[in-house]
Design an enzyme around this catalytic site. Structure first.
Site, PDB file in Angstrom:
ATOM      1  N   LYS A  50       2.259   5.107  -1.381  1.00  0.00           N
ATOM      2  CA  LYS A  50       2.696   5.712  -2.630  1.00  0.00           C
ATOM      3  C   LYS A  50       4.209   5.578  -2.805  1.00  0.00           C
ATOM      4  O   LYS A  50       4.810   4.603  -2.360  1.00  0.00           O
ATOM      5  CB  LYS A  50       2.243   7.170  -2.669  1.00  0.00           C
ATOM      6  N   ILE A  51       4.826   6.560  -3.446  1.00  0.00           N
ATOM      7  CA  ILE A  51       6.244   6.443  -3.781  1.00  0.00           C
ATOM      8  C   ILE A  51       7.121   6.895  -2.616  1.00  0.00           C
ATOM      9  O   ILE A  51       6.780   7.825  -1.878  1.00  0.00           O
ATOM     10  CB  ILE A  51       6.575   7.264  -5.046  1.00  0.00           C
ATOM     11  N   ILE A  86       5.653   3.993   6.482  1.00  0.00           N
ATOM     12  CA  ILE A  86       5.117   2.639   6.650  1.00  0.00           C
ATOM     13  C   ILE A  86       4.227   2.310   5.457  1.00  0.00           C
ATOM     14  O   ILE A  86       3.382   3.110   5.057  1.00  0.00           O
ATOM     15  CB  ILE A  86       4.311   2.508   7.958  1.00  0.00           C
ATOM     16  N   TRP A 135      11.593   6.534  -1.086  1.00  0.00           N
ATOM     17  CA  TRP A 135      12.988   6.202  -1.401  1.00  0.00           C
ATOM     18  C   TRP A 135      13.549   5.358  -0.279  1.00  0.00           C
ATOM     19  O   TRP A 135      13.203   5.540   0.897  1.00  0.00           O
ATOM     20  CB  TRP A 135      13.804   7.489  -1.536  1.00  0.00           C
ATOM     21  N   HIS A 136      14.421   4.410  -0.641  1.00  0.00           N
ATOM     22  CA  HIS A 136      15.196   3.648   0.345  1.00  0.00           C
ATOM     23  C   HIS A 136      16.664   3.774  -0.018  1.00  0.00           C
ATOM     24  O   HIS A 136      17.018   3.836  -1.206  1.00  0.00           O
ATOM     25  CB  HIS A 136      14.813   2.171   0.334  1.00  0.00           C
ATOM     26  N   ALA A 144      10.358   2.141   7.116  1.00  0.00           N
ATOM     27  CA  ALA A 144      11.693   2.675   6.828  1.00  0.00           C
ATOM     28  C   ALA A 144      11.909   3.858   7.762  1.00  0.00           C
ATOM     29  O   ALA A 144      11.180   4.852   7.694  1.00  0.00           O
ATOM     30  CB  ALA A 144      11.793   3.112   5.379  1.00  0.00           C
ATOM     31  N   GLY A 190       0.828  -1.189   0.000  1.00  0.00           N
ATOM     32  CA  GLY A 190       0.000   0.000   0.000  1.00  0.00           C
ATOM     33  C   GLY A 190       0.867   1.245   0.000  1.00  0.00           C
ATOM     34  O   GLY A 190       2.091   1.184   0.024  1.00  0.00           O
ATOM     35  N   CYS A 226       5.645   9.910  -0.555  1.00  0.00           N
ATOM     36  CA  CYS A 226       4.368   9.369  -0.068  1.00  0.00           C
ATOM     37  C   CYS A 226       3.179  10.146  -0.615  1.00  0.00           C
ATOM     38  O   CYS A 226       2.069  10.087  -0.061  1.00  0.00           O
ATOM     39  CB  CYS A 226       4.331   9.347   1.462  1.00  0.00           C
ATOM     40  N   GLY A 253       6.747  -3.120   5.216  1.00  0.00           N
ATOM     41  CA  GLY A 253       6.872  -2.663   6.590  1.00  0.00           C
ATOM     42  C   GLY A 253       7.225  -1.207   6.730  1.00  0.00           C
ATOM     43  O   GLY A 253       6.490  -0.336   6.278  1.00  0.00           O
TER      44      GLY A 253
END
Length: 266
Positions: A76-77, A185, A79-80, A199, A74, A215, A197
């Protein structure tokens, strides 16, 4: 609940490619569904990557064509990348799954983690994740010498911070004293077992968020523990604290299925 297992997949030079982590999530998910493993939390750091949840709109993606991985969670966009602690709790929950309660438990663990480092954080109604709250609008500093009455975000629903200069960039929300997200989340539930999960921004380069609408939220920004505390904070410091709070909350949760409102028969 029973004991929760924690798996540290890789950090720093051993950061885990997103696809590798996704494959491992699916493997553990299948094993958890079959009761071959206990509830498991995968903890790791990713190399830089943008991922887009199912609700991401085209207008929220990078303008320069930077590659984005579309995923089935679920949200939106986002970054990690380096300096961010990513956790994938893979849990079997009673059906029908109460997704909101699951998200609230993850938020609570991260709120407690930030508190242990001396940072007060909160939830924002209607927005998942963990937030550092900004000042009321009337007490925020003017941008570019203009009154806040001229702030385009107050009047334009399509305002795009990527096109309006660094003073509006999500990474500079702290300087503007706006609400800023410190932990995102986004989850998925399949066959009663959770995936994806959270970040938590520990000490990343938040300028990575300036290429996107993080997001999908245009009137707030992002921050990190290091930014808010004004000192270097490492993942090595934060990792055991996150594990401790997740263990306490997840193992002691009173799990209940989602309540379903039934319409009386006519």
């Amino acid at each position: 609940m029973g004991e929760v297992r924690f798996v540290r997949m890789g950090f720093g030079t051993q950061a885990v490619d997103y696809q590798v982590a996704w494959d491992e999530q699916r493997r553990v998910h299948a094993a958890r569904f079959a009761d071959e493993v206990p509830d498991t939390v995968l903890l790791l750091e990713h190399p830089p990557v943008y991922t887009a949840g199912r609700r991401t709109e085209e207008s929220e993606r990078p303008l320069d064509g930077t590659p984005v991985i579309d995923v089935d969670r679920g949200g939106k966009i986002t970054w990690h990348g380096p300096g961010q602690l990513v956790g994938y709790p893979i849990q079997k929950l009673p059906r029908p799954v109460d997704v909101v309660a699951h998200v609230r438990r993850l938020e609570e663990a991260l709120i407690r983690t930030c508190a242990d480092f001396g940072l007060g954080t909160s939830r924002v109604e209607g927005r998942s994740g963990v937030w550092v709250l900004g000042d009321p609008v009337e007490r925020r500093p003017a941008l570019g010498g203009l009154s806040l009455d001229f702030d385009p975000r107050l009047h334009d629903d399509e305002f795009d911070p990527r096109l309006n200069g660094p003073e509006y960039a999500p990474s500079n929300a702290g300087q503007r004293r706006e609400d800023r997200k410190i932990a995102a989340i986004g989850i998925r539930v399949a066959k009663g077992v959770t995936m994806h999960g959270f970040a938590l921004n520990v000490n990343p380069d938040n300028a990575w968020f300036d290429r996107i609408i993080p997001c999908g939220i245009r009137d707030a920004g992002v921050t990190s523990l290091a930014n808010e505390l004004g000192r270097d904070v490492t993942l090595d410091e934060v990792l055991p604290v996150v594990e401790r709070h997740l263990k306490d909350i997840l193992e002691n949760a009173d799990l209940k299925p989602r309540e379903i409102e039934r319409t009386p028969a006519a």
